[in-house]
Design a protein around this motif. Structure first.
Motif, PDB file in Angstrom:
ATOM      1  N   TYR A 146     -16.169  -4.106 -15.716  1.00  0.00           N
ATOM      2  CA  TYR A 146     -15.547  -2.733 -14.892  1.00  0.00           C
ATOM      3  C   TYR A 146     -14.226  -3.245 -14.190  1.00  0.00           C
ATOM      4  CZ  TYR A 146     -14.783   1.002 -11.562  1.00  0.00           C
ATOM      5  OH  TYR A 146     -14.494   2.247 -11.135  1.00  0.00           O
ATOM      6  N   ASN A 147     -14.347  -4.430 -13.353  1.00  0.00           N
ATOM      7  CA  ASN A 147     -13.193  -4.549 -12.767  1.00  0.00           C
ATOM      8  C   ASN A 147     -11.923  -5.111 -13.457  1.00  0.00           C
ATOM      9  OD1 ASN A 147     -14.077  -3.827 -10.454  1.00  0.00           O
ATOM     10  ND2 ASN A 147     -14.922  -5.893  -9.372  1.00  0.00           N
ATOM     11  N   GLU A 148     -12.308  -5.935 -14.493  1.00  0.00           N
ATOM     12  CA  GLU A 148     -11.272  -6.358 -15.514  1.00  0.00           C
ATOM     13  C   GLU A 148     -10.575  -5.253 -16.379  1.00  0.00           C
ATOM     14  OE1 GLU A 148     -12.967  -9.165 -18.153  1.00  0.00           O
ATOM     15  OE2 GLU A 148     -12.884 -10.827 -16.731  1.00  0.00           O
ATOM     16  N   GLU A 149     -11.387  -4.362 -16.474  1.00  0.00           N
ATOM     17  CA  GLU A 149     -10.631  -3.022 -17.287  1.00  0.00           C
ATOM     18  C   GLU A 149      -9.790  -2.338 -16.556  1.00  0.00           C
ATOM     19  OE1 GLU A 149     -12.222   1.194 -18.981  1.00  0.00           O
ATOM     20  OE2 GLU A 149     -13.775  -0.461 -18.635  1.00  0.00           O
ATOM     21  N   LYS A 150      -9.955  -2.177 -15.146  1.00  0.00           N
ATOM     22  CA  LYS A 150      -9.069  -1.509 -14.173  1.00  0.00           C
ATOM     23  C   LYS A 150      -8.186  -2.538 -13.516  1.00  0.00           C
ATOM     24  CE  LYS A 150     -12.299   2.167 -13.491  1.00  0.00           C
ATOM     25  NZ  LYS A 150     -11.489   3.230 -13.931  1.00  0.00           N
ATOM     26  N   LEU A 151      -8.225  -3.687 -13.699  1.00  0.00           N
ATOM     27  CA  LEU A 151      -7.103  -4.598 -12.936  1.00  0.00           C
ATOM     28  C   LEU A 151      -5.766  -4.495 -13.761  1.00  0.00           C
ATOM     29  CD1 LEU A 151      -8.003  -6.465 -10.642  1.00  0.00           C
ATOM     30  CD2 LEU A 151      -7.731  -8.458 -12.427  1.00  0.00           C
ATOM     31  N   PHE A 152      -4.929  -4.608 -12.858  1.00  0.00           N
ATOM     32  CA  PHE A 152      -3.479  -4.352 -13.357  1.00  0.00           C
ATOM     33  C   PHE A 152      -2.661  -5.399 -12.719  1.00  0.00           C
ATOM     34  CE2 PHE A 152      -3.674  -1.775  -9.541  1.00  0.00           C
ATOM     35  CZ  PHE A 152      -2.654  -2.053  -9.140  1.00  0.00           C
ATOM     36  N   PRO A 153      -1.331  -5.752 -13.391  1.00  0.00           N
ATOM     37  CA  PRO A 153      -0.443  -6.881 -12.792  1.00  0.00           C
ATOM     38  C   PRO A 153       0.043  -6.412 -11.368  1.00  0.00           C
ATOM     39  CG  PRO A 153      -0.208  -6.085 -14.935  1.00  0.00           C
ATOM     40  CD  PRO A 153      -0.971  -5.156 -14.649  1.00  0.00           C
ATOM     41  N   ASN A 154       0.125  -7.429 -10.565  1.00  0.00           N
ATOM     42  CA  ASN A 154       0.709  -7.103  -9.278  1.00  0.00           C
ATOM     43  C   ASN A 154       1.880  -7.790  -9.354  1.00  0.00           C
ATOM     44  OD1 ASN A 154      -0.011  -9.766  -9.114  1.00  0.00           O
ATOM     45  ND2 ASN A 154      -1.091  -9.766  -7.084  1.00  0.00           N
ATOM     46  N   ASP A 155       2.694  -7.702 -10.162  1.00  0.00           N
ATOM     47  CA  ASP A 155       4.047  -8.377  -9.998  1.00  0.00           C
ATOM     48  C   ASP A 155       4.797  -7.776  -8.573  1.00  0.00           C
ATOM     49  OD1 ASP A 155       3.522  -9.505 -12.498  1.00  0.00           O
ATOM     50  OD2 ASP A 155       4.442  -7.831 -13.466  1.00  0.00           O
ATOM     51  N   ALA A 156       5.134  -8.696  -7.842  1.00  0.00           N
ATOM     52  CA  ALA A 156       5.703  -8.216  -6.628  1.00  0.00           C
ATOM     53  C   ALA A 156       6.392  -9.343  -6.195  1.00  0.00           C
ATOM     54  CB  ALA A 156       4.787  -7.504  -5.815  1.00  0.00           C
ATOM     55  N   GLY A 190       1.588  -4.930  -6.220  1.00  0.00           N
ATOM     56  CA  GLY A 190       2.392  -4.349  -7.106  1.00  0.00           C
ATOM     57  C   GLY A 190       2.748  -3.090  -6.976  1.00  0.00           C
ATOM     58  N   GLN A 191       2.095  -2.229  -6.553  1.00  0.00           N
ATOM     59  CA  GLN A 191       2.276  -0.848  -6.269  1.00  0.00           C
ATOM     60  C   GLN A 191       3.174  -0.512  -5.364  1.00  0.00           C
ATOM     61  OE1 GLN A 191      -1.866   1.299  -6.174  1.00  0.00           O
ATOM     62  NE2 GLN A 191      -2.378  -0.870  -5.988  1.00  0.00           N
ATOM     63  N   PHE A 192       3.683  -1.496  -4.506  1.00  0.00           N
ATOM     64  CA  PHE A 192       4.801  -1.301  -3.159  1.00  0.00           C
ATOM     65  C   PHE A 192       5.972  -2.142  -3.648  1.00  0.00           C
ATOM     66  CE2 PHE A 192       0.213  -0.790  -1.989  1.00  0.00           C
ATOM     67  CZ  PHE A 192       0.430   0.208  -1.310  1.00  0.00           C
ATOM     68  N   LEU A 244       5.785   3.977   1.715  1.00  0.00           N
ATOM     69  CA  LEU A 244       4.807   3.297   2.070  1.00  0.00           C
ATOM     70  C   LEU A 244       5.269   1.798   2.076  1.00  0.00           C
ATOM     71  CD1 LEU A 244       3.111   6.006   1.934  1.00  0.00           C
ATOM     72  CD2 LEU A 244       1.415   4.614   0.333  1.00  0.00           C
ATOM     73  N   ILE A 245       4.904   1.022   2.940  1.00  0.00           N
ATOM     74  CA  ILE A 245       5.233  -0.221   2.869  1.00  0.00           C
ATOM     75  C   ILE A 245       4.027  -0.959   2.876  1.00  0.00           C
ATOM     76  CG2 ILE A 245       7.660  -0.024   3.840  1.00  0.00           C
ATOM     77  CD1 ILE A 245       6.711  -1.199   6.482  1.00  0.00           C
ATOM     78  N   CYS A 246       3.888  -2.514   2.848  1.00  0.00           N
ATOM     79  CA  CYS A 246       2.628  -2.880   2.831  1.00  0.00           C
ATOM     80  C   CYS A 246       2.847  -4.488   3.413  1.00  0.00           C
ATOM     81  CB  CYS A 246       2.496  -3.138   1.225  1.00  0.00           C
ATOM     82  SG  CYS A 246       0.930  -4.367   0.968  1.00  0.00           S
ATOM     83  N   ILE A 247       1.633  -4.943   3.967  1.00  0.00           N
ATOM     84  CA  ILE A 247       1.795  -6.365   4.697  1.00  0.00           C
ATOM     85  C   ILE A 247       0.164  -6.784   4.157  1.00  0.00           C
ATOM     86  CG2 ILE A 247       0.985  -5.726   6.874  1.00  0.00           C
ATOM     87  CD1 ILE A 247       2.681  -8.115   7.956  1.00  0.00           C
ATOM     88  N   CYS A 248       0.018  -8.330   3.842  1.00  0.00           N
ATOM     89  CA  CYS A 248      -1.348  -8.748   3.654  1.00  0.00           C
ATOM     90  C   CYS A 248      -1.559  -9.752   4.805  1.00  0.00           C
ATOM     91  CB  CYS A 248      -1.167  -9.122   2.129  1.00  0.00           C
ATOM     92  SG  CYS A 248      -1.061  -7.997   0.997  1.00  0.00           S
TER      93      CYS A 248
END
Length: 301
Positions: A127-137, A86-88, A70-74
């Motif tokens: 809800y979102n703050e609890e589930k937000l995670f770092p996107n280091d990429a 950060g998942q990719f 899996l690759i990603c483009i934004c």
């Protein structure tokens, strides 16, 4: 696919064996659309939502039951598009947006933006703050003409600076169907934000880009945007172009002016809203002094 803990956040719609739309339900008032292109060699995830629960990568893997990479483009560098990068391991983003939005790659910047967008909706903020995670990429820069080869699907980058300095449209070419286009927030059926444009000339140049895009693709092509999980008519690009041309011509006597921090990273800036042909454009009030606008040469709406 079995129900799991991330089913509340994501849902999906299969368009074909090679094209899926995943929606991230991160706001009460809208969804963020994530597009998945399934090639013979690679799977391309287009935009990644806010990045909630570390589950998008796994969700797509389970959805497709695949071992392909899996690759990603934004399509641009706003937090509701790059939040999950950060998942990719392989991530692409236009070079101008890599430079323009350094704060949006940090947890602090993303949390600040989240609170501004959600405003007083404390339930969704919590809800979102609890589930937000770092996107280091580390993002690999792309620009106009960059092509990604997924095996039997080819994706071409088309520069469309306006919503952000590095906004892009992706042209998708596959043997099974006519070319279609992933347009991000370059134009929308309801509101198109063009607050990164700073002059009348910028507005006219953007209108010209949209008109050229429409001429190139024709009236029958399917376009998919960032927050509506169904195709848009390419003619909406012409409607947004007309909005830009009217603003540049000072045909703005009825425009609504307001101060906003919602889409500016927390800085209070004067904005205005222009309505024409059932579409709206929000632009920087600094471009034109609305107090002096007496009509001008309006285009027919």
């Amino acid at each position: 696919m079995n129900k799991s803990s991330h089913d509340f956040i994501f849902s999906n719609k299969k368009i074909s064996d090679h094209f899926y739309i995943v929606t991230e339900h991160c706001f009460r008032h809208k969804v963020s659309c994530i597009y998945v292109l399934v090639g013979a060699k690679k799977i391309l995830v287009v935009d990644t939502g806010l990045g909630l629960g570390r589950s998008l990568y796994q969700y797509v893997k389970e959805l497709l039951d695949t071992q392909l990479p899996l690759i990603c483009i934004c399509t641009h560098g706003h937090p509701d598009c790059i939040g999950g990068i950060g998942q990719f391991e392989e991530v692409y983003l236009h070079e101008k947006d890599i430079e323009a939005f350094p704060a949006f790659f940090t947890m602090q910047g993303r949390l600040k933006n989240l609170r501004l967008i959600e405003q007083n909706d404390n339930v969704m903020i919590d809800y979102n703050e609890e589930k937000l995670f770092p996107n280091d990429a580390i993002c690999t820069p792309v620009s106009d003409g960059t092509r990604l080869d997924l095996g039997d699907i080819y994706v071409k980058v088309i520069d469309m600076p306006g919503h952000t300095p590095g906004s892009i449209i992706l042209q998708v070419t596959a043997s099974e169907c006519k070319d279609f286009y992933l347009v991000g927030d370059c134009f929308n059926a309801d509101v198109t934000y063009l607050t990164s444009l700073n002059s009348r000339l910028d507005l006219l140049n953007y209108a010209a880009l949209l008109r050229r895009f429409y001429t190139d693709i024709g009236p029958e092509a399917n376009c998919y945007c960032s927050h509506m999980p169904c195709p848009l008519s390419p003619e909406i690009a012409l409607d947004v172009a007309t909005n830009c041309e009217e603003i540049a011509a000072s045909c703005i006597g009825g425009d609504i002016s307001f101060v906003s921090v919602k889409h500016t990273g927390g800085q209070a800036v004067p904005l205005s809203l222009h309505l024409c042909r059932n579409t709206k454009v929000i632009y920087s009030s600094k471009i034109i002094n609305t107090d002096n606008a007496e009509g001008g040469n309006c285009y027919e709406c």
